[in-house]
Design an enzyme around this catalytic site. Structure first.
Site, PDB file in Angstrom:
ATOM      1  N   TRP A 181      40.357  42.525  61.834  1.00  0.00           N
ATOM      2  CA  TRP A 181      41.614  42.959  61.222  1.00  0.00           C
ATOM      3  C   TRP A 181      42.852  42.357  61.862  1.00  0.00           C
ATOM      4  O   TRP A 181      43.950  42.534  61.370  1.00  0.00           O
ATOM      5  CB  TRP A 181      41.720  44.495  61.318  1.00  0.00           C
ATOM      6  CG  TRP A 181      41.289  44.978  62.679  1.00  0.00           C
ATOM      7  CD1 TRP A 181      40.055  45.466  63.008  1.00  0.00           C
ATOM      8  CD2 TRP A 181      42.038  44.955  63.897  1.00  0.00           C
ATOM      9  NE1 TRP A 181      39.987  45.741  64.358  1.00  0.00           N
ATOM     10  CE2 TRP A 181      41.197  45.443  64.925  1.00  0.00           C
ATOM     11  CE3 TRP A 181      43.348  44.572  64.226  1.00  0.00           C
ATOM     12  CZ2 TRP A 181      41.615  45.560  66.259  1.00  0.00           C
ATOM     13  CZ3 TRP A 181      43.761  44.676  65.552  1.00  0.00           C
ATOM     14  CH2 TRP A 181      42.897  45.172  66.545  1.00  0.00           C
ATOM     15  N   ASN A 182      42.702  41.654  62.997  1.00  0.00           N
ATOM     16  CA  ASN A 182      43.925  41.327  63.748  1.00  0.00           C
ATOM     17  C   ASN A 182      44.719  40.163  63.158  1.00  0.00           C
ATOM     18  O   ASN A 182      45.926  40.100  63.309  1.00  0.00           O
ATOM     19  CB  ASN A 182      43.608  41.100  65.229  1.00  0.00           C
ATOM     20  CG  ASN A 182      42.702  39.923  65.460  1.00  0.00           C
ATOM     21  OD1 ASN A 182      41.760  39.696  64.713  1.00  0.00           O
ATOM     22  ND2 ASN A 182      42.977  39.160  66.496  1.00  0.00           N
ATOM     23  N   LYS A 205      33.051  39.453  54.034  1.00  0.00           N
ATOM     24  CA  LYS A 205      33.393  40.854  54.253  1.00  0.00           C
ATOM     25  C   LYS A 205      34.608  40.876  55.177  1.00  0.00           C
ATOM     26  O   LYS A 205      34.487  40.679  56.391  1.00  0.00           O
ATOM     27  CB  LYS A 205      32.244  41.602  54.937  1.00  0.00           C
ATOM     28  CG  LYS A 205      32.483  43.101  54.955  1.00  0.00           C
ATOM     29  CD  LYS A 205      31.685  43.820  56.004  1.00  0.00           C
ATOM     30  CE  LYS A 205      32.410  43.929  57.302  1.00  0.00           C
ATOM     31  NZ  LYS A 205      33.692  44.633  57.255  1.00  0.00           N
ATOM     32  N   PRO A 206      35.796  41.067  54.601  1.00  0.00           N
ATOM     33  CA  PRO A 206      36.949  41.225  55.484  1.00  0.00           C
ATOM     34  C   PRO A 206      36.863  42.594  56.152  1.00  0.00           C
ATOM     35  O   PRO A 206      36.135  43.459  55.661  1.00  0.00           O
ATOM     36  CB  PRO A 206      38.156  41.154  54.537  1.00  0.00           C
ATOM     37  CG  PRO A 206      37.633  41.485  53.186  1.00  0.00           C
ATOM     38  CD  PRO A 206      36.154  41.232  53.181  1.00  0.00           C
ATOM     39  N   GLY A 256      34.885  38.573  65.900  1.00  0.00           N
ATOM     40  CA  GLY A 256      34.982  39.993  66.247  1.00  0.00           C
ATOM     41  C   GLY A 256      34.609  40.201  67.696  1.00  0.00           C
ATOM     42  O   GLY A 256      34.730  39.291  68.527  1.00  0.00           O
ATOM     43  N   SER A 257      34.129  41.388  68.008  1.00  0.00           N
ATOM     44  CA  SER A 257      33.870  41.738  69.405  1.00  0.00           C
ATOM     45  C   SER A 257      32.574  41.114  69.908  1.00  0.00           C
ATOM     46  O   SER A 257      31.667  40.802  69.120  1.00  0.00           O
ATOM     47  CB  SER A 257      33.798  43.256  69.550  1.00  0.00           C
ATOM     48  OG  SER A 257      32.703  43.737  68.807  1.00  0.00           O
ATOM     49  N   GLU A 278      33.053  33.826  67.195  1.00  0.00           N
ATOM     50  CA  GLU A 278      34.299  33.792  67.974  1.00  0.00           C
ATOM     51  C   GLU A 278      34.541  35.206  68.456  1.00  0.00           C
ATOM     52  O   GLU A 278      34.841  36.096  67.658  1.00  0.00           O
ATOM     53  CB  GLU A 278      35.451  33.305  67.079  1.00  0.00           C
ATOM     54  CG  GLU A 278      35.248  31.921  66.485  1.00  0.00           C
ATOM     55  CD  GLU A 278      35.411  30.809  67.510  1.00  0.00           C
ATOM     56  OE1 GLU A 278      35.993  31.058  68.565  1.00  0.00           O
ATOM     57  OE2 GLU A 278      34.935  29.699  67.238  1.00  0.00           O
ATOM     58  N   LEU A 279      34.411  35.415  69.779  1.00  0.00           N
ATOM     59  CA  LEU A 279      34.322  36.791  70.281  1.00  0.00           C
ATOM     60  C   LEU A 279      35.487  37.153  71.211  1.00  0.00           C
ATOM     61  O   LEU A 279      36.541  36.566  71.121  1.00  0.00           O
ATOM     62  CB  LEU A 279      32.958  36.957  70.954  1.00  0.00           C
ATOM     63  CG  LEU A 279      31.761  36.510  70.083  1.00  0.00           C
ATOM     64  CD1 LEU A 279      30.458  36.580  70.858  1.00  0.00           C
ATOM     65  CD2 LEU A 279      31.673  37.337  68.808  1.00  0.00           C
ATOM     66  N   CYS A 312      42.885  37.604  70.234  1.00  0.00           N
ATOM     67  CA  CYS A 312      41.731  37.327  71.111  1.00  0.00           C
ATOM     68  C   CYS A 312      42.095  36.395  72.248  1.00  0.00           C
ATOM     69  O   CYS A 312      41.504  36.464  73.316  1.00  0.00           O
ATOM     70  CB  CYS A 312      40.597  36.738  70.286  1.00  0.00           C
ATOM     71  SG  CYS A 312      41.102  35.286  69.358  1.00  0.00           S
ATOM     72  N   GLU A 410      38.372  44.099  78.181  1.00  0.00           N
ATOM     73  CA  GLU A 410      39.399  43.662  77.228  1.00  0.00           C
ATOM     74  C   GLU A 410      40.105  44.894  76.662  1.00  0.00           C
ATOM     75  O   GLU A 410      39.449  45.839  76.220  1.00  0.00           O
ATOM     76  CB  GLU A 410      38.712  42.888  76.090  1.00  0.00           C
ATOM     77  CG  GLU A 410      39.668  42.358  75.044  1.00  0.00           C
ATOM     78  CD  GLU A 410      38.947  41.727  73.846  1.00  0.00           C
ATOM     79  OE1 GLU A 410      37.884  42.236  73.435  1.00  0.00           O
ATOM     80  OE2 GLU A 410      39.447  40.722  73.317  1.00  0.00           O
TER      81      GLU A 410
HETATM   82  P1  NAD Z   1      34.253  44.270  65.517  1.00  0.00           P
HETATM   83  O1  NAD Z   1      33.189  43.448  66.135  1.00  0.00           O
HETATM   84  O2  NAD Z   1      34.161  45.740  65.671  1.00  0.00           O
HETATM   85  O3  NAD Z   1      34.356  43.992  63.941  1.00  0.00           O
HETATM   86  C1  NAD Z   1      34.523  42.689  63.420  1.00  0.00           C
HETATM   87  C2  NAD Z   1      33.919  42.652  62.018  1.00  0.00           C
HETATM   88  O4  NAD Z   1      32.509  42.833  62.119  1.00  0.00           O
HETATM   89  C3  NAD Z   1      34.421  43.755  61.087  1.00  0.00           C
HETATM   90  O5  NAD Z   1      34.602  43.219  59.797  1.00  0.00           O
HETATM   91  C4  NAD Z   1      33.291  44.765  61.117  1.00  0.00           C
HETATM   92  O6  NAD Z   1      33.231  45.562  59.960  1.00  0.00           O
HETATM   93  C5  NAD Z   1      32.082  43.862  61.220  1.00  0.00           C
HETATM   94  N1  NAD Z   1      30.883  44.485  61.789  1.00  0.00           N
HETATM   95  C6  NAD Z   1      30.816  45.529  62.645  1.00  0.00           C
HETATM   96  N2  NAD Z   1      29.526  45.811  62.952  1.00  0.00           N
HETATM   97  C7  NAD Z   1      28.755  44.926  62.275  1.00  0.00           C
HETATM   98  C8  NAD Z   1      27.347  44.687  62.184  1.00  0.00           C
HETATM   99  N3  NAD Z   1      26.469  45.405  62.864  1.00  0.00           N
HETATM  100  N4  NAD Z   1      26.924  43.689  61.381  1.00  0.00           N
HETATM  101  C9  NAD Z   1      27.797  42.918  60.716  1.00  0.00           C
HETATM  102  N5  NAD Z   1      29.138  43.092  60.756  1.00  0.00           N
HETATM  103  C10 NAD Z   1      29.615  44.083  61.530  1.00  0.00           C
HETATM  104  O7  NAD Z   1      35.614  43.699  66.121  1.00  0.00           O
HETATM  105  P2  NAD Z   1      37.076  44.302  65.942  1.00  0.00           P
HETATM  106  O8  NAD Z   1      37.251  45.427  66.891  1.00  0.00           O
HETATM  107  O9  NAD Z   1      37.355  44.531  64.520  1.00  0.00           O
HETATM  108  O10 NAD Z   1      37.970  43.060  66.430  1.00  0.00           O
HETATM  109  C11 NAD Z   1      38.452  42.950  67.714  1.00  0.00           C
HETATM  110  C12 NAD Z   1      37.573  42.051  68.549  1.00  0.00           C
HETATM  111  O11 NAD Z   1      37.496  40.766  67.927  1.00  0.00           O
HETATM  112  C13 NAD Z   1      38.129  41.797  69.932  1.00  0.00           C
HETATM  113  O12 NAD Z   1      37.097  41.825  70.877  1.00  0.00           O
HETATM  114  C14 NAD Z   1      38.712  40.405  69.823  1.00  0.00           C
HETATM  115  O13 NAD Z   1      38.802  39.718  71.057  1.00  0.00           O
HETATM  116  C15 NAD Z   1      37.771  39.753  68.877  1.00  0.00           C
HETATM  117  N6  NAD Z   1      38.383  38.603  68.196  1.00  0.00           N
HETATM  118  C16 NAD Z   1      37.970  37.360  68.528  1.00  0.00           C
HETATM  119  C17 NAD Z   1      38.575  36.256  67.944  1.00  0.00           C
HETATM  120  C18 NAD Z   1      38.178  34.841  68.321  1.00  0.00           C
HETATM  121  O14 NAD Z   1      38.564  33.919  67.619  1.00  0.00           O
HETATM  122  N7  NAD Z   1      37.448  34.633  69.397  1.00  0.00           N
HETATM  123  C19 NAD Z   1      39.588  36.435  67.006  1.00  0.00           C
HETATM  124  C20 NAD Z   1      39.971  37.725  66.695  1.00  0.00           C
HETATM  125  C21 NAD Z   1      39.355  38.808  67.290  1.00  0.00           C
END
Ligand code: NAD
Length: 541
Positions: A181-182, A205-206, A256-257, A278-279, A312, A410
């Site tokens: 979402w960021n 899936k956004p 994501g995370s 990308e985490l 991130c 983080e």
């Molecule tokens: P998140 O991992 O909770 O969610 C990211 C996405 O994954 C969401 O769309 C979520 O619905 C989906 N998701 C969750 N569980 C899933 C599963 N089991 N299977 C498939 N999809 C699933 O992350 P967040 O809290 O929304 O975002 C913040 C994190 O993302 C931070 O750790 C940040 O550092 C990281 N991030 C990294 C980058 C990068 O480019 N490295 C960029 C932006 C954010």
């Protein structure tokens, strides 16, 4: 910490928007009519449960989306695959032309995109504009790169002239994109642009909180010439919709995370499909004693608090030479306390809202834990419910110790810790003492020295005299994480070619039949070939 006026609405007047009006007087843009229209583009069957989307700027409900299921993902995949087969046969230059038209549409429609990004994410408009810039740069870059990079390339063979070989790049098929979402525009669309120009279809899936920006962006791509159905957007829970995407896609692009990244890697590995992840990060900045202090403070402030620190690659740890640590900390505290906060959907405030209650809670947990264990708040430190439900002051901590959560974890919010160090070597050792390796920064007077420090830091990008934006803006260079911060890279050729399968097409000439066949004289063949191999070693290539 100064606050500008907010635009909090008088009430949540759902459905009361006049038909001709896309804004609610005194409320957020866009209005409910526009988000309802966008929601009709979601590839989810009628009658599914729906989720209200609340704006972090004001707490107002801005729309609702259906909660998709695995069956919806399968239907979306089937439709996407049907359209993708034709798209893969479309000449690359025609696919690239779609990206160039999209480039113009994004710039022309920036105001409505900025409104959407702000409404669903809560960030200040200036940081929403970062997303517009990224789209234009990425679209132009991949439109220009793709025809060159995807062109079949002649390759050397063991028998030049007798075997003629070219390396081709075949689209993977369907790329599943799962985004957070960021950065609602960048992280849903930028990676997709590279995948699309490479000939793939997309099922995306956004994040459930920020679906409308992605919906509008892909609508603009369609207006730019993308075939209908090539991009399918499915909203819903990550565990169901995200998981079904990984179960069906030919390649997965996840942002994501780190925790979710591990789950996705395991699931993709079971199917033997490729993925790029990308985490998270806990990004360090090193400040050497020879910096120009005001410039360093400004760069550090932006590097930490851009996008409300929900970035991130933003900086969460600063290692500053002890000889300037006190002056640096005092000036940074003054600058951070002067940052302007506000919820307006216009340029002005430097810091917006956090994106959700979960983000606010995490910020509070990290500050409260640190303060309880002896840390000192040198700037900010307080929530700002007077501005909106999830506002919090950008915060700087000193005297942070290893037993505090914020030391290693983080925060992903506007919180940074400053640590004085005795030497550059100590700074490098502490900077690298993390499981993450996404981004780092070196602020220095002597750039040669700064580059030498950069080369010793274990992260995918290192910014010299910048926090993060120079690394991100290096669109032709790979971008991603070392260690637990990621697998694979976006940007550059790598960010395009990962969406293709390299395919070798080798053509044997009739002449080869004479030279390369043993026939019934295997001994003669071996002798002849031995001479050829010996001679080949003396050739220049
Ligand atoms: P998140 O991992 O909770 O969610 C990211 C996405 O994954 C969401 O769309 C979520 O619905 C989906 N998701 C969750 N569980 C899933 C599963 N089991 N299977 C498939 N999809 C699933 O992350 P967040 O809290 O929304 O975002 C913040 C994190 O993302 C931070 O750790 C940040 O550092 C990281 N991030 C990294 C980058 C990068 O480019 N490295 C960029 C932006 C954010």
């Amino acid at each position: 910490m100064s606050a500008t006026d907010t635009t909090a609405p008088a009430s949540n007047d759902l459905g009361a928007t006049p038909a001709s009006d896309t804004t609610r007087p005194g409320g957020l843009r866009p209005g409910r009519m526009e988000t309802d229209r966008l929601a009709r583009r979601i590839a989810v069957a009628e009658g599914r449960e729906r989720k209200a989307i609340t704006s972090p700027l004001t707490g107002e409900v801005i729309g609702e989306v259906p909660l998709g299921t695995a069956a919806d993902v399968q239907a979306a995949m089937a439709e996407c695959r049907r359209v993708q087969r034709r798209w893969a046969l479309t000449p690359v230059k025609d696919r690239a032309a779609v990206l160039l038209r999209y480039h113009d549409l994004v710039l022309d429609h920036q105001d409505e995109l900025l409104d959407l990004i702000q409404a669903e994410n809560g960030k200040a408009r200036v940081w929403a504009f970062e997303e517009i810039m990224d789209q234009a740069i990425t679209a132009r870059y991949y439109a220009r790169l793709a025809p060159r990079a995807l062109r079949p390339t002649p390759r050397l063979t063991a028998m030049p002239g007798l075997i003629n070989t070219k390396e081709h790049h075949v689209p993977k098929g369907i790329v599943g994109v799962i985004s957070p979402w960021n950065y609602p525009l960048v992280l849903s669309t930028s990676d997709a642009l590279a995948a699309l120009v490479a000939g793939n279809g997309i099922v995306i899936k956004p994040d459930s909180q920020t679906p409308f920006t992605a919906l509008r962006a892909f609508e603009l791509l369609q207006e730019a010439g993308l075939p209908e159905g090539l991009v399918q957007i499915v909203t819903g829970p990550g565990t169901e919709v995200g998981s079904a995407i990984i179960d069906n896609a030919d390649y997965v692009m996840f942002t994501g995370s780190t925790e979710t990244g591990r789950a996705i890697a395991q699931q993709a590995a079971r199917r033997l499909v490729g993925f790029s992840a990308e985490l998270g990060g806990k990004n360090p900045m090193i400040v050497t004693s020879d910096v120009e202090l005001d410039r360093a403070v400004e760069t550090a402030t932006m590097g930490c608090f851009a996008n409300t620190g929900q970035l991130c690659i933003s900086i969460e740890r600063i290692y500053v030479d002890q000889t300037i640590a006190s002056a640096f900390t005092n000036r940074m505290a003054a600058r951070v306390n002067a940052l302007t906060l506000g919820a307006q959907q216009e340029y002005g405030p430097e810091v917006g809202a956090l994106a959700s209650k979960a983000q606010l809670d995490k910020m509070r947990e990290h500050i409260d834990d640190a303060v309880a264990k002896g840390a000192r708040v040198v700037a900010g430190g307080n929530p700002r419910p007077d501005l909106g439900p999830f506002f919090h002051e950008p915060t700087v901590l000193a005297e942070v110790t290893p037993e505090m959560t914020v030391h290693r974890e983080e925060t992903f919010g506007p919180l940074v810790s400053i640590y004085p160090v005795q030497s550059v070597d100590e700074a490098i050792e502490l900077a690298n003492d993390t499981d993450y390796g996404l981004n780092s920064s070196v602020l220095c007077g002597d750039v040669k020295k700064g580059k030498a420090i950069a080369a010793r830091l274990m992260s995918g990008t290192v910014n010299v005299n910048d926090g993060y934006s120079s690394g991100w803006a290096s669109i032709d260079a790979p971008m991603g994480g070392m260690k637990t911060s990621g697998v694979g890279r976006r940007h550059g050729r790598e960010g395009l070619l990962k969406y293709t399968e390299p395919q070798t097409i080798a053509v044997r000439s009739p002449l080869a039949d004479k030279v390369m066949s043993a026939g019934d004289d295997a001994a003669g063949f071996a002798k002849r070939f031995t001479s050829i191999l010996k001679a080949a070693k003396h050739l220049p290539r």
